[in-house]
Structures are given as structure tokens and as C-alpha cells.
Motif scaffolding. Sequence first.
Motif, short mmCIF file in Angstrom:
data_model
loop_
_atom_site.label_atom_id
_atom_site.label_comp_id
_atom_site.label_asym_id
_atom_site.label_seq_id
_atom_site.Cartn_x
_atom_site.Cartn_y
_atom_site.Cartn_z
N GLY A 95 0.80 -1.21 0.00
CA GLY A 95 0.00 0.00 0.00
C GLY A 95 0.83 1.26 0.00
N TRP A 96 0.17 2.35 -0.30
CA TRP A 96 0.75 3.69 -0.20
C TRP A 96 0.01 4.46 0.88
CZ3 TRP A 96 5.11 5.18 -2.58
CH2 TRP A 96 5.52 4.46 -3.71
N PHE A 97 0.77 5.12 1.72
CA PHE A 97 0.24 6.01 2.74
C PHE A 97 0.82 7.39 2.50
CE2 PHE A 97 -1.59 3.05 5.93
CZ PHE A 97 -1.16 1.84 5.39
N ARG A 98 0.24 8.40 3.10
CA ARG A 98 0.82 9.73 3.02
C ARG A 98 0.59 10.47 4.32
NH1 ARG A 98 -3.22 12.62 -1.44
NH2 ARG A 98 -5.07 12.80 -0.07
N GLN A 99 1.50 11.42 4.57
CA GLN A 99 1.37 12.26 5.76
C GLN A 99 1.71 13.69 5.39
OE1 GLN A 99 3.64 11.00 9.21
NE2 GLN A 99 2.24 12.10 10.56
N ALA A 100 0.71 14.54 5.50
CA ALA A 100 0.89 15.96 5.24
C ALA A 100 1.35 16.65 6.51
CB ALA A 100 -0.42 16.57 4.75
N PRO A 101 2.00 17.81 6.38
CA PRO A 101 2.47 18.53 7.58
C PRO A 101 1.34 18.81 8.55
CG PRO A 101 3.39 19.50 5.59
CD PRO A 101 2.37 18.49 5.13
N GLY A 102 1.56 18.43 9.80
CA GLY A 102 0.58 18.69 10.84
C GLY A 102 -0.62 17.77 10.84
N LYS A 103 -0.59 16.75 9.98
CA LYS A 103 -1.72 15.83 9.91
C LYS A 103 -1.27 14.41 10.18
CE LYS A 103 -4.53 18.49 6.66
NZ LYS A 103 -5.32 18.44 5.40
N GLU A 104 -2.23 13.56 10.48
CA GLU A 104 -1.93 12.16 10.71
C GLU A 104 -1.71 11.44 9.38
OE1 GLU A 104 -4.37 11.46 14.91
OE2 GLU A 104 -4.89 10.33 13.11
N ARG A 105 -0.98 10.34 9.48
CA ARG A 105 -0.76 9.53 8.29
C ARG A 105 -2.09 8.92 7.85
NH1 ARG A 105 3.36 5.00 9.41
NH2 ARG A 105 1.52 4.04 10.40
N GLU A 106 -2.31 8.88 6.54
CA GLU A 106 -3.55 8.31 6.02
C GLU A 106 -3.25 7.31 4.91
OE1 GLU A 106 -6.17 10.98 3.96
OE2 GLU A 106 -4.55 12.00 2.92
N LEU A 107 -4.13 6.34 4.81
CA LEU A 107 -4.02 5.33 3.76
C LEU A 107 -4.50 5.92 2.44
CD1 LEU A 107 -3.58 2.39 2.87
CD2 LEU A 107 -5.93 1.92 3.58
N VAL A 108 -3.71 5.72 1.40
CA VAL A 108 -4.05 6.24 0.08
C VAL A 108 -4.61 5.14 -0.82
CG1 VAL A 108 -3.15 7.32 -2.02
CG2 VAL A 108 -2.29 8.04 0.23
#
Length: 118
Positions: free
Chosen positions: A34-47
Motif C-alpha cells: 500500500g501507499w500512505f501519506r502524511q501531510a504537515p501537521g496531519k496524521e498519516r492516512e491510507l491512500v
Amino acid sequence: VQLQASGGGLVQAGGSLRLACAVSGRTFAVDRMGWFRQAPGKERELVATVNWSGESTYYADSVKGRFTISRDNAKNTMYLQMNSLKPEDTAVYYCAANENELGDYDYWGQGTLVTVSS
């Protein structure tokens, strides 16, 4: 199992990028990826996720219709084609691998930064 993500960069809104995740080591042990992402100041989310055969995929609502996940087992590589990118897609993208179809991910890559300018 080791994962190496690549392909991030700076792109204008509406543009495209393709991320790659190279798998090495005990590649035969890897099932779902899988791919996940984490934006500044946010929690990691599943993409997005893909099973071993590539026939079963999942996408977060925020990327459906714009991103496509795939894998080439002969090359031990997973991809994420990202089209129609938006500034809110800006994040560090991580690839992950699981030895099973379900459950928590066992292995993680180092992350690659995607920045989408408006």
C-alpha cells in the motif's frame, strides 16, 4: 524485506507524477502492499492498496478516479500513478508491505516528498 520509495517531486496543480516502490530481500513474503501519506501537521492516512495479484485494489475517497495503484511482481516494484494532482495531495508518501492479505503492515519505506503547487 526492504522498501525503497522514489518518484516524488514538485509539480503544478493538475499535473502528474508516478511513484515507485522497489522491494528487496524476502520478496516472496510480500502479499498486500500500500501507499500512505502524511501531510504537515496531519496524521498519516491510507491512500491505496493492492493485493499480490493486482486484482484487488482499494482507494481512499480523496484519490479515487485520479490515482492508480499497480504492481509488477517480476520487477518487485509497486507503483502509484497520480494524475490531476491538487495542492492538498502535498505530503510525504510512504510505501508499505504486509506478509498477509489483512492486518497491520510489516514493512515500511523511507518516504518520498510530493509537493503540488497551486
